[in-house]
Every structure is written in C-alpha cells, then in structure tokens.
Design a protein around this motif. Structure first.
Motif, short mmCIF file in Angstrom:
data_model
loop_
_atom_site.label_atom_id
_atom_site.label_comp_id
_atom_site.label_asym_id
_atom_site.label_seq_id
_atom_site.Cartn_x
_atom_site.Cartn_y
_atom_site.Cartn_z
N THR A 12 0.71 -1.06 0.01
CA THR A 12 -0.22 -0.14 0.01
C THR A 12 0.91 1.33 0.06
N LEU A 13 1.88 1.17 0.78
CA LEU A 13 2.79 2.45 1.01
C LEU A 13 3.67 2.41 -0.55
N ILE A 14 3.89 1.58 -1.15
CA ILE A 14 4.57 1.67 -2.30
C ILE A 14 3.73 2.28 -3.30
N ASN A 15 2.74 1.89 -3.47
CA ASN A 15 1.55 2.01 -4.45
C ASN A 15 1.25 3.48 -4.21
#
Length: 178
Positions: free
Chosen positions: A173-176
C-alpha cells in the motif's frame, strides 16, 4: 538501529510472510533480532530440529547472556542428550555431553556429573528424577512449556514477542501510494 529502520524491517517481515517466504521470514527475524516468532520456535522444538532451534535462538541471546538464557540452552541440550540415550545412541550422547553440555559444568559441577552418570544406565528412566520421562513427543511438549516461561521472563526478549499491528499488505500500500 533507528525506529524507521525497525519499522521497515517489520513491514518487510509482514510482506515476506504474506508472500509465503517462510525461510526468509525466519532468517530476517533471526538476523534483525526484532521479533521472536514463538510459533516457529515451537514447531522447531516439536520437530526436534535442535541445530535450527539453537541457530534461531542465537539471533536473540547467547548461553552466557543471563541465567534465563543459560537455562533455555541447558534444557534444549539436555533434551537432545536424553533423546540420544533413548535411541540407545551412546556415541551421539557422549558427543552431546562433550560438545554441548560441558559448558554448563563450570556452573553446576554436580548436575553435570549426574547427567554423565546417565550413560551408565541401561535406561535413563531408572534415575529417580527421570522416571516420569515419557515418550519423546510428550517430553518435548513439557519442555516447551518451561522454555516459553523462560523466554517470556527473559529481559532480552522483552518487546520481541509481539508483532506490531499493521493493516494487511501495508508495505505494498505504501509503495503504491508513491
């Protein structure tokens, strides 16, 4: 290590676990020393994977760190020794005595002598203190209860027995979001 690095390791552990990279997860737990996976430890003990049990433990503590750690390693090595005796594998029992248990002789010479005496018995259950030793599986289960108590009481494991709460797939989620 900074708290950011620590949090990142936990996110990576969560990701690896979700992706089913089991060996990698446990290796990172061991190498980082941030999270002691009790379930993994229990599985290893129940399977009698003694080298792996000690290798995993060494990511968090050493024999000489404190009395809790010493007792943890002693109980594991004693069980390994008793199992060798139970299999009538005297050569392996002597090897364990010399390589693994000798280190404890300087702390309790009398106990080491008693353990050594077990080699002379046809069946170590003839020893009064070990007369209730059942089969290997039940003995490991009983030892595991004791090990868990020692680990939970050991200050070196404080804050390492609970995995932080993250939403599922938090790293992804953080990367996206970037």
């Amino acid at each position: 290590m900074s708290s950011l690095s620590r949090e990142l390791v936990f996110l990576i552990l969560q990701f690896l676990d979700e992706e089913k990279f089991k060996e990698t997860v446990h290796k990172l737990e061991q190498e980082s020393g941030f999270f002691f996976n009790m379930k993994h430890f229990e599985d290893q003990v129940q399977a009698g994977e003694w080298d792996e049990v000690e290798r995993y433990l060494c990511g968090f503590t050493k024999v000489e760190d404190n009395r809790y750690s010493m007792k943890i390693f002693f109980e594991i090595r004693k069980q390994k020794y008793l199992e060798a005796l139970d299999r009538q594998d005297r050569a392996k029992a002597v090897e364990i005595l010399v390589k693994d248990l000798k280190v404890f002789a300087s702390f309790n010479e009398e106990l080491f002598k008693e353990i050594t005496q077990l080699l002379t018995l046809e069946n170590f259950r003839q020893n009064e203190q070990l007369s209730k030793y059942g089969d290997t599986k039940s003995a490991r289960g009983i030892m595991l209860i004791e090990l868990k108590k020692l680990i939970e009481a050991n200050p070196l494991f404080r804050d390492k027995l609970t995995f932080p709460a993250f939403k599922a797939s938090r790293l992804r989620t953080l990367i996206n979001q970037r």
